[in-house]
Design a protein around this motif. Sequence first.
Motif, PDB file in Angstrom:
ATOM      1  N   LYS A  61       0.734   8.903   8.835  1.00  0.00           N
ATOM      2  CA  LYS A  61       0.839   8.497  10.237  1.00  0.00           C
ATOM      3  C   LYS A  61      -0.520   8.600  10.909  1.00  0.00           C
ATOM      4  CE  LYS A  61       3.828   9.280  14.205  1.00  0.00           C
ATOM      5  NZ  LYS A  61       4.933  10.110  14.699  1.00  0.00           N
ATOM      6  N   ASN A  62      -1.279   9.629  10.530  1.00  0.00           N
ATOM      7  CA  ASN A  62      -2.655   9.768  10.991  1.00  0.00           C
ATOM      8  C   ASN A  62      -3.461  10.454   9.895  1.00  0.00           C
ATOM      9  OD1 ASN A  62      -2.519  12.697  11.418  1.00  0.00           O
ATOM     10  ND2 ASN A  62      -1.199  12.170  13.150  1.00  0.00           N
ATOM     11  N   ILE A  63      -4.750  10.299   9.934  1.00  0.00           N
ATOM     12  CA  ILE A  63      -5.623  10.772   8.861  1.00  0.00           C
ATOM     13  C   ILE A  63      -5.628  12.294   8.753  1.00  0.00           C
ATOM     14  CG2 ILE A  63      -8.017  10.832   8.060  1.00  0.00           C
ATOM     15  CD1 ILE A  63      -8.331   8.048   9.277  1.00  0.00           C
ATOM     16  N   GLU A  64      -5.478  12.991   9.866  1.00  0.00           N
ATOM     17  CA  GLU A  64      -5.543  14.452   9.849  1.00  0.00           C
ATOM     18  C   GLU A  64      -4.359  15.072   9.111  1.00  0.00           C
ATOM     19  OE1 GLU A  64      -5.685  12.778  12.989  1.00  0.00           O
ATOM     20  OE2 GLU A  64      -7.855  12.634  12.749  1.00  0.00           O
ATOM     21  N   ILE A  92       0.857  -1.178   0.000  1.00  0.00           N
ATOM     22  CA  ILE A  92       0.000   0.000   0.000  1.00  0.00           C
ATOM     23  C   ILE A  92       0.898   1.235   0.000  1.00  0.00           C
ATOM     24  CG2 ILE A  92      -1.836   1.256   1.192  1.00  0.00           C
ATOM     25  CD1 ILE A  92      -2.641  -1.596   0.362  1.00  0.00           C
ATOM     26  N   ILE A  93       0.690   2.111  -0.978  1.00  0.00           N
ATOM     27  CA  ILE A  93       1.473   3.338  -1.066  1.00  0.00           C
ATOM     28  C   ILE A  93       0.512   4.511  -1.122  1.00  0.00           C
ATOM     29  CG2 ILE A  93       3.142   4.646  -2.431  1.00  0.00           C
ATOM     30  CD1 ILE A  93       4.149   1.899  -3.473  1.00  0.00           C
ATOM     31  N   SER A  94       0.681   5.450  -0.224  1.00  0.00           N
ATOM     32  CA  SER A  94      -0.158   6.643  -0.177  1.00  0.00           C
ATOM     33  C   SER A  94       0.085   7.508  -1.402  1.00  0.00           C
ATOM     34  CB  SER A  94       0.170   7.455   1.078  1.00  0.00           C
ATOM     35  OG  SER A  94      -0.406   8.741   0.998  1.00  0.00           O
ATOM     36  N   GLY A  95      -0.956   8.171  -1.852  1.00  0.00           N
ATOM     37  CA  GLY A  95      -0.842   9.098  -2.967  1.00  0.00           C
ATOM     38  C   GLY A  95       0.006  10.320  -2.645  1.00  0.00           C
ATOM     39  N   TYR A  96       0.348  10.508  -1.369  1.00  0.00           N
ATOM     40  CA  TYR A  96       1.174  11.634  -0.956  1.00  0.00           C
ATOM     41  C   TYR A  96       2.662  11.286  -0.886  1.00  0.00           C
ATOM     42  CZ  TYR A  96      -3.286  13.679   0.404  1.00  0.00           C
ATOM     43  OH  TYR A  96      -4.568  14.154   0.400  1.00  0.00           O
ATOM     44  N   ALA A  97       3.012  10.026  -1.061  1.00  0.00           N
ATOM     45  CA  ALA A  97       4.413   9.596  -0.976  1.00  0.00           C
ATOM     46  C   ALA A  97       5.190  10.035  -2.213  1.00  0.00           C
ATOM     47  CB  ALA A  97       4.483   8.080  -0.820  1.00  0.00           C
ATOM     48  N   ARG A  98       6.522  10.029  -2.102  1.00  0.00           N
ATOM     49  CA  ARG A  98       7.413  10.333  -3.229  1.00  0.00           C
ATOM     50  C   ARG A  98       8.618   9.406  -3.155  1.00  0.00           C
ATOM     51  NH1 ARG A  98       9.028  16.278  -2.500  1.00  0.00           N
ATOM     52  NH2 ARG A  98       8.858  15.691  -0.343  1.00  0.00           N
ATOM     53  N   PHE A  99       9.114   9.002  -4.325  1.00  0.00           N
ATOM     54  CA  PHE A  99      10.250   8.082  -4.398  1.00  0.00           C
ATOM     55  C   PHE A  99      11.331   8.634  -5.306  1.00  0.00           C
ATOM     56  CE2 PHE A  99       6.731   5.404  -3.227  1.00  0.00           C
ATOM     57  CZ  PHE A  99       7.282   4.487  -2.354  1.00  0.00           C
ATOM     58  N   GLY A 100      12.582   8.433  -4.901  1.00  0.00           N
ATOM     59  CA  GLY A 100      13.713   8.773  -5.743  1.00  0.00           C
ATOM     60  C   GLY A 100      14.034   7.614  -6.691  1.00  0.00           C
ATOM     61  N   ALA A 144       7.795  -3.921   5.969  1.00  0.00           N
ATOM     62  CA  ALA A 144       8.149  -2.631   6.574  1.00  0.00           C
ATOM     63  C   ALA A 144       6.984  -1.650   6.485  1.00  0.00           C
ATOM     64  CB  ALA A 144       9.377  -2.043   5.896  1.00  0.00           C
ATOM     65  N   LYS A 145       6.868  -0.824   7.491  1.00  0.00           N
ATOM     66  CA  LYS A 145       5.868   0.239   7.541  1.00  0.00           C
ATOM     67  C   LYS A 145       6.613   1.552   7.714  1.00  0.00           C
ATOM     68  CE  LYS A 145       2.894  -3.125   7.781  1.00  0.00           C
ATOM     69  NZ  LYS A 145       3.110  -3.988   6.656  1.00  0.00           N
ATOM     70  N   ILE A 146       6.406   2.479   6.780  1.00  0.00           N
ATOM     71  CA  ILE A 146       7.064   3.785   6.810  1.00  0.00           C
ATOM     72  C   ILE A 146       5.939   4.814   6.815  1.00  0.00           C
ATOM     73  CG2 ILE A 146       8.717   5.304   5.683  1.00  0.00           C
ATOM     74  CD1 ILE A 146       9.849   2.791   4.289  1.00  0.00           C
ATOM     75  N   LEU A 147       5.817   5.546   7.914  1.00  0.00           N
ATOM     76  CA  LEU A 147       4.624   6.359   8.130  1.00  0.00           C
ATOM     77  C   LEU A 147       4.952   7.785   8.539  1.00  0.00           C
ATOM     78  CD1 LEU A 147       2.741   3.701  10.266  1.00  0.00           C
ATOM     79  CD2 LEU A 147       2.498   4.088   7.815  1.00  0.00           C
ATOM     80  N   GLY A 148       4.191   8.717   8.011  1.00  0.00           N
ATOM     81  CA  GLY A 148       4.254  10.101   8.441  1.00  0.00           C
ATOM     82  C   GLY A 148       5.036  11.007   7.526  1.00  0.00           C
ATOM     83  N   ASN A 149       5.129  12.254   7.942  1.00  0.00           N
ATOM     84  CA  ASN A 149       5.816  13.291   7.186  1.00  0.00           C
ATOM     85  C   ASN A 149       7.310  13.222   7.504  1.00  0.00           C
ATOM     86  OD1 ASN A 149       6.359  15.504   5.631  1.00  0.00           O
ATOM     87  ND2 ASN A 149       5.582  16.987   7.116  1.00  0.00           N
ATOM     88  N   ILE A 150       7.976  12.203   6.962  1.00  0.00           N
ATOM     89  CA  ILE A 150       9.394  11.973   7.234  1.00  0.00           C
ATOM     90  C   ILE A 150      10.151  11.830   5.918  1.00  0.00           C
ATOM     91  CG2 ILE A 150       8.955  10.895   9.477  1.00  0.00           C
ATOM     92  CD1 ILE A 150       9.411   8.156   8.140  1.00  0.00           C
ATOM     93  N   THR A 151      11.457  11.876   6.024  1.00  0.00           N
ATOM     94  CA  THR A 151      12.322  11.688   4.863  1.00  0.00           C
ATOM     95  C   THR A 151      13.215  10.487   5.106  1.00  0.00           C
ATOM     96  OG1 THR A 151      12.336  14.052   4.387  1.00  0.00           O
ATOM     97  CG2 THR A 151      14.126  12.745   3.439  1.00  0.00           C
ATOM     98  N   ILE A 152      13.283   9.624   4.116  1.00  0.00           N
ATOM     99  CA  ILE A 152      14.219   8.503   4.136  1.00  0.00           C
ATOM    100  C   ILE A 152      15.351   8.906   3.208  1.00  0.00           C
ATOM    101  CG2 ILE A 152      14.552   6.045   3.699  1.00  0.00           C
ATOM    102  CD1 ILE A 152      12.474   6.725   5.945  1.00  0.00           C
ATOM    103  N   GLY A 153      16.551   9.011   3.727  1.00  0.00           N
ATOM    104  CA  GLY A 153      17.693   9.510   2.958  1.00  0.00           C
ATOM    105  C   GLY A 153      18.118   8.586   1.834  1.00  0.00           C
ATOM    106  N   ASN A 154      19.205   8.944   1.195  1.00  0.00           N
ATOM    107  CA  ASN A 154      19.770   8.144   0.108  1.00  0.00           C
ATOM    108  C   ASN A 154      20.602   6.994   0.667  1.00  0.00           C
ATOM    109  OD1 ASN A 154      18.735   9.991  -1.830  1.00  0.00           O
ATOM    110  ND2 ASN A 154      20.488  11.322  -1.484  1.00  0.00           N
TER     111      ASN A 154
END
Length: 174
Positions: free
Chosen positions: A107-110, A85-93, A127-137
């Motif tokens: 992370k939450n609906i709000e 499942i990938i949120s429409g708000y996610a971004r990938f390099g 793996a679960k990656i949730l919220g307004n975070i950045t996963i580096g290179n």
Amino acid sequence: MKLFSNIQADLATYEGSWSSQGFWVMVVYRFGRWRYTIKNNIIRKPFSLLYRILYKFIQIITGIELPCEVPVGANFRIDHFGDIIISGYARFGDNCTLRNGVTIGLKNIEEKAAPHIGNNVNIGTGAKILGNITIGNNVDIGANAVVIETVPDNALAVGVPAKIILKKTGQKRD
């Protein structure tokens, strides 16, 4: 046309395997992105309807949800079938690999913000990656890790909640 060159690049990413479910998902994804290039709304509507039908069909058949609104970089690879499942708000390099059971989302609906995944990221099974975070290179996310905080470049995230280990030093980050 860019649509066909993108599909050709995706096929190369999947080593020419037309039978890979991840490749099927990418074809529908590319079609969904391409339809936005049609400027005339009346002409675009039938393509949008076709995309919605194909998207739902491929979601049911493969168990993979990748909305066309998600920007993905080159060599994006879904390595295993199902429960992704990938949120429409996610971004990938570039050069990102996902395995089965991965969730990348809110992370939450709000809060309508999902992770930004950098280049050369390998995401393990479950793996679960949730919220307004950045996963580096150059990051590896371990199997079944729950990542809810930003991960710097050249790191490994493992555990529940994920502990971050810098690859060069092998030391945990506090």
